[in-house]
Design a protein around this motif. Sequence first.
Motif, PDB file in Angstrom:
ATOM      1  N   ILE A  67      13.867   1.298  72.838  1.00 37.74           N
ATOM      2  CA  ILE A  67      15.246   1.817  72.720  1.00 37.74           C
ATOM      3  C   ILE A  67      15.346   2.818  71.905  1.00 37.74           C
ATOM      4  O   ILE A  67      15.883   4.104  72.179  1.00 37.74           O
ATOM      5  CB  ILE A  67      16.166   0.753  72.506  1.00 37.74           C
ATOM      6  N   GLY A  68      14.929   2.794  70.818  1.00 37.03           N
ATOM      7  CA  GLY A  68      14.832   3.873  69.587  1.00 37.03           C
ATOM      8  C   GLY A  68      13.953   5.224  69.858  1.00 37.03           C
ATOM      9  O   GLY A  68      14.454   6.119  69.789  1.00 37.03           O
ATOM     10  N   THR A  69      13.063   4.776  71.008  1.00 36.42           N
ATOM     11  CA  THR A  69      12.188   5.969  71.290  1.00 36.42           C
ATOM     12  C   THR A  69      13.070   6.838  72.452  1.00 36.42           C
ATOM     13  O   THR A  69      12.669   8.031  72.306  1.00 36.42           O
ATOM     14  CB  THR A  69      10.899   5.385  71.925  1.00 36.42           C
ATOM     15  N   GLY A 101       6.220   6.319  62.905  1.00 35.58           N
ATOM     16  CA  GLY A 101       7.015   5.786  61.927  1.00 35.58           C
ATOM     17  C   GLY A 101       7.791   4.273  62.444  1.00 35.58           C
ATOM     18  O   GLY A 101       7.762   3.316  61.660  1.00 35.58           O
ATOM     19  N   GLY A 102       8.054   4.084  63.793  1.00 37.70           N
ATOM     20  CA  GLY A 102       8.399   2.744  63.957  1.00 37.70           C
ATOM     21  C   GLY A 102       7.514   1.707  63.997  1.00 37.70           C
ATOM     22  O   GLY A 102       7.906   0.390  63.608  1.00 37.70           O
ATOM     23  N   ALA A 111      13.500  -4.690  65.375  1.00 39.89           N
ATOM     24  CA  ALA A 111      14.179  -4.019  66.455  1.00 39.89           C
ATOM     25  C   ALA A 111      15.682  -2.990  66.157  1.00 39.89           C
ATOM     26  O   ALA A 111      15.722  -2.092  66.543  1.00 39.89           O
ATOM     27  CB  ALA A 111      14.674  -5.166  67.589  1.00 39.89           C
ATOM     28  N   ALA A 112      16.166  -3.781  65.172  1.00 43.27           N
ATOM     29  CA  ALA A 112      17.519  -3.055  64.769  1.00 43.27           C
ATOM     30  C   ALA A 112      17.051  -1.777  63.852  1.00 43.27           C
ATOM     31  O   ALA A 112      17.795  -0.740  64.032  1.00 43.27           O
ATOM     32  CB  ALA A 112      18.152  -4.026  63.945  1.00 43.27           C
ATOM     33  N   ALA A 153      18.122   1.974  64.886  1.00 40.90           N
ATOM     34  CA  ALA A 153      18.784   2.945  63.797  1.00 40.90           C
ATOM     35  C   ALA A 153      18.131   3.930  63.547  1.00 40.90           C
ATOM     36  O   ALA A 153      18.889   5.269  63.757  1.00 40.90           O
ATOM     37  CB  ALA A 153      18.996   1.997  62.678  1.00 40.90           C
ATOM     38  N   MET A 154      16.932   4.095  63.516  1.00 44.77           N
ATOM     39  CA  MET A 154      15.881   4.995  63.297  1.00 44.77           C
ATOM     40  C   MET A 154      15.881   6.161  64.392  1.00 44.77           C
ATOM     41  O   MET A 154      16.306   7.251  64.279  1.00 44.77           O
ATOM     42  CB  MET A 154      14.427   4.911  62.892  1.00 44.77           C
ATOM     43  N   GLY A 155      15.918   5.687  65.676  1.00 44.74           N
ATOM     44  CA  GLY A 155      16.449   6.488  66.785  1.00 44.74           C
ATOM     45  C   GLY A 155      17.483   7.106  66.810  1.00 44.74           C
ATOM     46  O   GLY A 155      17.842   8.267  67.240  1.00 44.74           O
ATOM     47  N   ALA A 156      18.756   6.283  66.383  1.00 44.55           N
ATOM     48  CA  ALA A 156      20.063   6.811  66.590  1.00 44.55           C
ATOM     49  C   ALA A 156      20.131   7.909  65.505  1.00 44.55           C
ATOM     50  O   ALA A 156      20.918   8.945  65.649  1.00 44.55           O
ATOM     51  CB  ALA A 156      21.183   5.793  66.316  1.00 44.55           C
ATOM     52  N   ALA A 157      19.467   7.805  64.251  1.00 42.16           N
ATOM     53  CA  ALA A 157      19.623   8.890  63.218  1.00 42.16           C
ATOM     54  C   ALA A 157      18.942  10.018  63.795  1.00 42.16           C
ATOM     55  O   ALA A 157      19.308  11.230  63.292  1.00 42.16           O
ATOM     56  CB  ALA A 157      18.676   8.134  62.125  1.00 42.16           C
ATOM     57  N   VAL A 158      17.848   9.905  64.461  1.00 47.02           N
ATOM     58  CA  VAL A 158      17.088  10.997  65.035  1.00 47.02           C
ATOM     59  C   VAL A 158      17.904  11.756  65.853  1.00 47.02           C
ATOM     60  O   VAL A 158      18.054  13.069  65.700  1.00 47.02           O
ATOM     61  CB  VAL A 158      15.830  10.882  65.508  1.00 47.02           C
TER      62      VAL A 158
END
Length: 159
Positions: free
Chosen positions: A74-76, A110-111, A132-133, A137-142
Amino acid sequence: MIGAAFASYGLFAGDKGCRWQALVLTAGVSRRGVVRDRFLALLIYAVPLAAVPALCGVATSDGGADIALAGLGIGTYLAGVGYACYANFSTDDEVSLLHGMLGQFVYIAGGAVVTVIMDALLPADGWPLASAAACIAMGAAVLACAFHASRSRFSALDL
């Protein structure tokens, strides 16, 4: 990841060639509105692309690494939308879609590092959800950083 990037490319494919963005701006839509609407359109497209495999992975998992991988997926997708939009809202010479794809691989690395570190630091029953969270969060920040960078790049772009 590839689906998010190619969806973005398909959404933007004819815009530069037919000067659609200049037409929309002369119709009274703000530059901020153009960027916002493109990001929202891609998120609407990318959410099912990310959610279906993630839900399938969680539904068939035993509660272990599959949940962490679903969060990474999902972050990806979120990062992919951000990178691809940034590449398309930038000038042709400075940023290409290839740069967005390279950014995706950096995000995945990074993930993966975050997932391994969280596996080592947290108890066995808590690391998949926390990992997972963290990946989401990393994907949302990007995505948020790419959104703000795209707004500033598009505001400075001479159409």
